[in-house]
Design a protein around this motif. Structure first.
Motif, PDB file in Angstrom:
ATOM      1  N   GLU A   1       0.837  -1.196   0.000  1.00  0.00           N
ATOM      2  CA  GLU A   1       0.000   0.000   0.000  1.00  0.00           C
ATOM      3  C   GLU A   1       0.875   1.251   0.000  1.00  0.00           C
ATOM      4  O   GLU A   1       1.909   1.301   0.672  1.00  0.00           O
ATOM      5  CB  GLU A   1      -0.898   0.010   1.229  1.00  0.00           C
ATOM      6  N   ALA A   2       0.485   2.254  -0.748  1.00  0.00           N
ATOM      7  CA  ALA A   2       1.186   3.537  -0.822  1.00  0.00           C
ATOM      8  C   ALA A   2       0.248   4.649  -0.373  1.00  0.00           C
ATOM      9  O   ALA A   2      -0.969   4.578  -0.599  1.00  0.00           O
ATOM     10  CB  ALA A   2       1.686   3.805  -2.239  1.00  0.00           C
ATOM     11  N   TYR A   3       0.823   5.646   0.283  1.00  0.00           N
ATOM     12  CA  TYR A   3       0.045   6.770   0.782  1.00  0.00           C
ATOM     13  C   TYR A   3       0.658   8.079   0.281  1.00  0.00           C
ATOM     14  O   TYR A   3       1.831   8.136  -0.129  1.00  0.00           O
ATOM     15  CB  TYR A   3       0.014   6.771   2.313  1.00  0.00           C
ATOM     16  N   SER A   4      -0.130   9.118   0.328  1.00  0.00           N
ATOM     17  CA  SER A   4       0.323  10.428  -0.110  1.00  0.00           C
ATOM     18  C   SER A   4       1.406  10.941   0.834  1.00  0.00           C
ATOM     19  O   SER A   4       1.253  10.877   2.059  1.00  0.00           O
ATOM     20  CB  SER A   4      -0.851  11.407  -0.145  1.00  0.00           C
ATOM     21  N   GLY A   5       2.509  11.423   0.251  1.00  0.00           N
ATOM     22  CA  GLY A   5       3.639  11.897   1.042  1.00  0.00           C
ATOM     23  C   GLY A   5       4.743  10.878   1.224  1.00  0.00           C
ATOM     24  O   GLY A   5       5.780  11.207   1.812  1.00  0.00           O
ATOM     25  N   ASP A   6       4.559   9.633   0.750  1.00  0.00           N
ATOM     26  CA  ASP A   6       5.614   8.631   0.842  1.00  0.00           C
ATOM     27  C   ASP A   6       6.771   8.984  -0.083  1.00  0.00           C
ATOM     28  O   ASP A   6       6.594   9.600  -1.130  1.00  0.00           O
ATOM     29  CB  ASP A   6       5.081   7.243   0.478  1.00  0.00           C
ATOM     30  N   HIS A   7       7.976   8.562   0.319  1.00  0.00           N
ATOM     31  CA  HIS A   7       9.160   8.740  -0.510  1.00  0.00           C
ATOM     32  C   HIS A   7       9.380   7.457  -1.313  1.00  0.00           C
ATOM     33  O   HIS A   7       9.617   6.391  -0.727  1.00  0.00           O
ATOM     34  CB  HIS A   7      10.388   9.043   0.359  1.00  0.00           C
ATOM     35  N   ILE A   8       9.300   7.564  -2.612  1.00  0.00           N
ATOM     36  CA  ILE A   8       9.429   6.412  -3.509  1.00  0.00           C
ATOM     37  C   ILE A   8      10.797   6.494  -4.191  1.00  0.00           C
ATOM     38  O   ILE A   8      11.210   7.557  -4.656  1.00  0.00           O
ATOM     39  CB  ILE A   8       8.311   6.398  -4.574  1.00  0.00           C
ATOM     40  N   GLN A   9      11.501   5.348  -4.219  1.00  0.00           N
ATOM     41  CA  GLN A   9      12.800   5.261  -4.889  1.00  0.00           C
ATOM     42  C   GLN A   9      12.796   4.065  -5.824  1.00  0.00           C
ATOM     43  O   GLN A   9      12.515   2.945  -5.405  1.00  0.00           O
ATOM     44  CB  GLN A   9      13.925   5.136  -3.869  1.00  0.00           C
ATOM     45  N   PHE A  10      13.147   4.326  -7.090  1.00  0.00           N
ATOM     46  CA  PHE A  10      13.253   3.265  -8.088  1.00  0.00           C
ATOM     47  C   PHE A  10      14.727   3.087  -8.427  1.00  0.00           C
ATOM     48  O   PHE A  10      15.366   3.984  -8.994  1.00  0.00           O
ATOM     49  CB  PHE A  10      12.464   3.615  -9.354  1.00  0.00           C
ATOM     50  N   GLY A  11      15.294   1.912  -8.064  1.00  0.00           N
ATOM     51  CA  GLY A  11      16.700   1.632  -8.327  1.00  0.00           C
ATOM     52  C   GLY A  11      17.611   2.258  -7.286  1.00  0.00           C
ATOM     53  O   GLY A  11      17.170   2.893  -6.319  1.00  0.00           O
ATOM     54  N   VAL A  12      18.938   2.061  -7.480  1.00  0.00           N
ATOM     55  CA  VAL A  12      19.973   2.619  -6.609  1.00  0.00           C
ATOM     56  C   VAL A  12      21.040   3.266  -7.488  1.00  0.00           C
ATOM     57  O   VAL A  12      21.124   3.013  -8.687  1.00  0.00           O
ATOM     58  CB  VAL A  12      20.605   1.528  -5.718  1.00  0.00           C
ATOM     59  N   ASP A  13      21.873   4.144  -6.870  1.00  0.00           N
ATOM     60  CA  ASP A  13      22.958   4.792  -7.610  1.00  0.00           C
ATOM     61  C   ASP A  13      23.997   3.748  -8.020  1.00  0.00           C
ATOM     62  O   ASP A  13      24.413   2.899  -7.205  1.00  0.00           O
ATOM     63  CB  ASP A  13      23.627   5.859  -6.740  1.00  0.00           C
ATOM     64  N   VAL A  14      24.444   3.807  -9.270  1.00  0.00           N
ATOM     65  CA  VAL A  14      25.401   2.848  -9.822  1.00  0.00           C
ATOM     66  C   VAL A  14      26.595   3.626 -10.354  1.00  0.00           C
ATOM     67  O   VAL A  14      26.442   4.626 -11.075  1.00  0.00           O
ATOM     68  CB  VAL A  14      24.763   2.001 -10.946  1.00  0.00           C
ATOM     69  N   MET A  15      27.821   3.162 -10.009  1.00  0.00           N
ATOM     70  CA  MET A  15      29.048   3.789 -10.485  1.00  0.00           C
ATOM     71  C   MET A  15      29.716   2.873 -11.499  1.00  0.00           C
ATOM     72  O   MET A  15      29.778   1.655 -11.296  1.00  0.00           O
ATOM     73  CB  MET A  15      30.010   4.053  -9.313  1.00  0.00           C
ATOM     74  N   GLU A  16      30.251   3.464 -12.599  1.00  0.00           N
ATOM     75  CA  GLU A  16      30.955   2.701 -13.616  1.00  0.00           C
ATOM     76  C   GLU A  16      32.077   3.560 -14.187  1.00  0.00           C
ATOM     77  O   GLU A  16      32.098   4.782 -14.041  1.00  0.00           O
ATOM     78  CB  GLU A  16      30.002   2.256 -14.724  1.00  0.00           C
TER      79      GLU A  16
END
Length: 532
Positions: free
Chosen positions: A93-108
């Motif tokens: 369940e998601a609510y208004s004001g949640d912090h959503i993150q898709f993926g992570v930082d990648v170094m190359e």
């Protein structure tokens, strides 16, 4: 009218425009490809760390749901990962004001060998129902909703988040090192250019002075004056020369002082730069050490968890075996008590039989003795009639004895039949004594068994207490490890803040000193121009 989701970009996110997504059907979140391009009304992002089919967002029965669809780098709600990499998560369940993150930082590394960081998508989601109401979480007061309740255990998500913080700190440290190198190169270039400028200004000053002297000589030679006028002109020229030399010496002295001051400030800057580099290396070493300690603590924590689980399993097995032994002991105890009661009853019956037989023997002896006395008393007055009436007397006594014995036997048999059961009437005294001895032996044997079972029960109870003590010790160790991990996290945060503050201070100092050096250079240029 359908439900609406608004994704707003965060400062530490990969840049994207604000998205207004209509949820009349499930919306796919993913990376842009040939056909699917980013737009203001879809969930497609031009970000390399996202998968093509990264996540799914939809609205159903008055609730907003977010699901990870087997993404490589994961999906997070309020810094909590929904599932492991390559697995499909359950709807969250998601609510208004949640912090959503898709993926992570990648170094190359690129072709030049430089490290490039690809940022992830971090957004604040705002959700509205079809009727226009905002879907807020009524169970929490702050912005972060689905937080983990505090305890003495550490989840794998927290360890992953701590590793992410360490990676970000290392990245910031490398960026600061690059900035330091560029600043050092800029200072070296500034120093070289200032030295070249000073040298050019001095050479130009020399040439101008030489030209002015030559012009004056030419002007002097071109005039036809008298000796007095020439002498007066020479005197004035010498005075001007002295005045010019004094002013030149003063200006050169000032220029040299300014140059020395600039060199001193440059040495101070190099010294501060060297100190900051040493402090950065020290902080880097501390960060690596803390990371190693954190890894070791995580391994020890996992080992302690395994040990605690093993101890709990052993404790459960011991409790089960203790319960089984207790039930077996209670059952054996009840059986033994029943057998003891039966044996006690049999013993009482045998003792009653023995007493009856003993009393019968005593009565028979007394009657025989009384009969013998009667016979002796009858023999004394009737000696002369003994021979005649011997036969008749014997018959009578025999009849009498038989009658008395019959009466006695009938009485004793009636009494013993009342006390002794029919199964024990035919036993002899010796057999009854043997039977009693066997009963005593069996009673002693059953008592020994009961004592043995009690000792085994005590041993099992001691084992259970020992396992409980081991479990308490393991729990204390886990609490200590959790406290160490929290202290390391605080140290890392403090070192990061200290390093950022130190870098800001050094940058501000460098800017101020560069401004001052520029001002001094401008002042020296104006002074040289005025001298010219």
């Amino acid at each position: 009218m359908s439900a609406v989701a608004i994704l707003s970009c965060q400062p530490n996110s990969h840049p994207f425009r604000e998205r207004h997504i209509s949820l009349h059907e499930p919306v796919k979140i993913g990376r842009s490809v040939a056909r699917a391009r980013p737009a203001n009304n879809n969930g497609i992002f031009d970000c390399k760390v996202l998968s093509r089919n990264h996540a799914m967002l939809w609205y159903e029965n008055g609730t907003f749901y977010l699901q990870d669809t087997k993404s490589s780098n994961g999906t997070f709600i309020n810094n909590q990962r929904l599932c492991k990499g390559g697995e499909e998560s359950s709807p969250r369940e998601a609510y208004s004001g949640d912090h959503i993150q898709f993926g992570v930082d990648v170094m190359e590394n690129n072709r030049r060998g430089e490290k490039i960081t690809h940022g992830c998508i971090i957004a604040t989601i705002t959700l509205f129902h079809p009727d226009g109401r905002e879907a807020k979480n009524i169970y929490t007061d702050g912005n972060f909703t689905n937080t983990v309740t505090p305890g003495f255990t550490i989840q794998s998500q927290e360890l992953y988040q701590l590793a992410q913080y360490l990676q970000e700190a290392l990245h910031r440290e490398k960026m600061l090192e690059q900035k330091f190198s560029t600043l050092q190169q800029l200072l070296n270039n500034t120093q070289e250019s200032s030295e070249d400028g000073w040298q050019a200004l001095i050479d130009e000053d020399r040439l101008l002075s030489r030209l002015e002297v030559l012009e004056n000589q030419l002007h002097t030679y071109s005039k036809n004056h008298s000796e007095d006028a020439l002498r007066q002109e020479v005197v004035t020229l010498q005075e001007e020369k002295l005045q010019y030399e004094t002013t030149a010496k003063e200006s050169l002295r000032r220029v040299l002082q300014e140059k020395l001051e600039a060199v001193r400030k440059l040495s101070d800057l190099e010294r501060s730069l060297h100190n900051t580099e040493e402090e950065c290396t020290h902080l880097k070493d501390m960060c690596e050490k803390s990371q190693e300690e954190l890894q070791q603590l995580a391994e020890k924590y996992q080992d302690q968890l395994k040990e605690v689980s093993n101890i709990q399993g052993q404790l459960q097995d011991a409790e089960n075996s203790h319960l089984e032994e207790r039930e077996k002991f209670d059952k054996e105890k009840t059986d033994l008590m029943e057998k003891i009661e039966d044996l006690m009853k049999e013993e009482s019956i045998l003792s009653a039989k023995m007493e009856a037989l003993q009393s019968d023997n005593d009565i028979a002896r007394e009657e025989i003795a009384s009969l013998k006395e009667k016979l002796e008393s009858m023999k004394e007055p009737n000696n002369h009639e003994k021979d005649l009436d011997e036969k008749t007397d014997d018959d009578e006594t025999e009849d009498k004895n038989t009658d008395e014995k019959k009466l006695f036997n009938s009485d004793t048999s009636d009494e013993t039949s009342k006390i002794i059961p029919t199964s024990l009437k035919d036993l002899d005294p010796e057999e009854s004594e043997n039977k009693l001895k066997e009963l005593h032996y069996e009673i002693e044997k059953y008592k020994a068994k009961m004592e043995d079972s009690e000792t085994r029960l005590k041993e099992s109870g001691d084992k259970v207490e020992q396992l409980q003590k081991d479990l308490e010790i393991a729990q204390l160790d886990t609490r200590q490890y959790v406290a160490k991990i929290s202290s390391l996290e605080e140290k890392l945060k403090l070192s990061d803040l200290h390093m950022n503050q130190m870098m800001e201070n050094t940058m501000s100092d460098l800017k101020m000193q560069l401004k001052e050096s520029h001002k001094q250079a401008d002042g020296s240029n104006t002074l040289i121009k005025s001298l010219q």
